[in-house]
Design an enzyme around this catalytic site. Structure first.
Site, mmCIF file in Angstrom:
data_model
loop_
_atom_site.group_PDB
_atom_site.id
_atom_site.type_symbol
_atom_site.label_atom_id
_atom_site.label_comp_id
_atom_site.label_asym_id
_atom_site.label_seq_id
_atom_site.Cartn_x
_atom_site.Cartn_y
_atom_site.Cartn_z
ATOM 1 N N HIS A 1 0.824 -1.211 0.000
ATOM 2 C CA HIS A 1 0.000 0.000 0.000
ATOM 3 C C HIS A 1 0.859 1.262 0.000
ATOM 4 O O HIS A 1 0.390 2.332 -0.412
ATOM 5 C CB HIS A 1 -0.927 0.003 1.213
ATOM 6 N N ARG B 1 1.020 2.777 -3.393
ATOM 7 C CA ARG B 1 -0.123 3.628 -3.734
ATOM 8 C C ARG B 1 0.045 5.006 -3.101
ATOM 9 O O ARG B 1 -0.304 6.019 -3.707
ATOM 10 C CB ARG B 1 -1.420 2.957 -3.250
ATOM 11 N N HIS C 1 -11.236 8.134 -4.941
ATOM 12 C CA HIS C 1 -11.781 8.357 -3.599
ATOM 13 C C HIS C 1 -13.115 9.076 -3.698
ATOM 14 O O HIS C 1 -13.282 9.998 -4.497
ATOM 15 C CB HIS C 1 -10.837 9.231 -2.767
ATOM 16 N N TYR D 1 -3.742 10.312 2.045
ATOM 17 C CA TYR D 1 -2.799 9.544 1.245
ATOM 18 C C TYR D 1 -1.617 10.372 0.768
ATOM 19 O O TYR D 1 -0.623 9.834 0.308
ATOM 20 C CB TYR D 1 -3.515 8.991 -0.003
#
Length: 283
Positions: free
Chosen positions: A224, A227, A250, A259
């Site tokens: 992750h 990402r 999102h 993020y």
């Protein structure tokens, strides 16, 4: 035959969740947590009171993170809401318990210098494709696991992704991914389950494979984190946060902010630009 460790009502709840089109991973985890609660408390979740739940959660303060506690509490909340919907229970003990707030996490993308180091590491070709899908399309592990040749529109240069909530969205293809797709199967799963070619790989397998490769390369982080790098790099390249939100797929821009990390140099420059004496504006 009845098993003392069988969660009463779990089978019906499982069917109901599938009818709501929830993911298999979510359903499996929810049922596992219910079974764990029963095994550790010897209290049927169907009949549990608020004090039983509080004691169970508190008993794991030392071995569960705040995020894990919040997640497990949300699973129990979903369970008791369902019991009320189907008239199996009148009250909801989670109203008294509450759900711990998930702590805000600072984004932890891999460092820019780690990208070439990771890609230079020896690995299987399929692993490299997984990593590129995370770095250049921002795919999650469970999305990578389900990639098919049919998802790629090389003429339109887009990748169709079914993400959270089973929503289908398109992501523009990076030139490198166009080249990769042209060499991969045009139909069927790209990452088949070993011994079961008609089924795709599990998301945990993708996470484990990518994670092991990252550790071998000396790169800190998880699948992750790739990402997170994708999101942070998009923002650092001058793209608007709204654009990054769309590319991450999102629903809320708040999720996107979680993020993306403002680079340290930008933060240092912002502080360095502070001055205690500011010039007056011309009249």
């Amino acid at each position: 035959m009845f098993n003392a460790h069988t969660v009463i009502g779990a089978a019906e709840w499982e069917v109901w969740q599938y009818a709501q089109r929830l993911s298999t991973v979510t359903i499996t985890e929810r049922l596992r947590v219910l079974s764990q609660f029963l095994a550790e408390t010897d209290v049927q979740p169907l009949h549990a009171q608020a004090v039983d739940i509080v004691r169970w959660l508190a008993g794991h303060d030392d071995d569960w993170s705040d995020s894990t506690s919040a997640t497990y509490a949300s699973y129990l909340s979903a369970w008791y809401k369902w019991l009320q919907i189907v008239d199996r229970r009148a009250d909801n003990p989670m109203i008294k318990v509450g759900i711990p707030k998930v702590p805000e996490r600072e984004p932890r993308p891999i460092a820019d210098e780690d990208v070439p180091r990771l890609l230079a590491t020896r690995m299987w070709g399929s692993t490299r494709v997984m990593i590129l899908l995370a770095l250049l399309a921002g795919l999650r592990a469970h999305e990578i696991a389900k990639v098919r040749g049919e998802d790629f529109d090389l003429t339109g240069r887009v990748l169709w992704v079914k993400g959270k909530g089973r929503k289908l969205k398109s992501v523009p293809l990076h030139p490198i991914l166009i080249e990769v797709a042209s060499q991969m199967p045009a139909t069927g799963w790209w990452f088949e389950m070993r011994g079961h070619p008609s089924e795709h790989m599990h998301s945990k397998s993708v996470s484990d494979i990518v994670g092991r490769t990252m550790r071998r390369a000396g790169v800190r982080g998880t699948c992750h984190s790739l990402r997170h790098w994708y999101a942070t790099t998009l923002l650092d390249n001058g793209n608007d946060l709204r654009v990054v939100q769309e590319l991450l797929r999102h629903r809320s821009i708040t999720s996107t902010q979680g993020y993306t990390r403002v680079p340290d140099q930008r933060r240092r420059d912002a502080i360095a630009g502070l001055t205690l004496v500011r010039g007056r504006r011309a009249a």
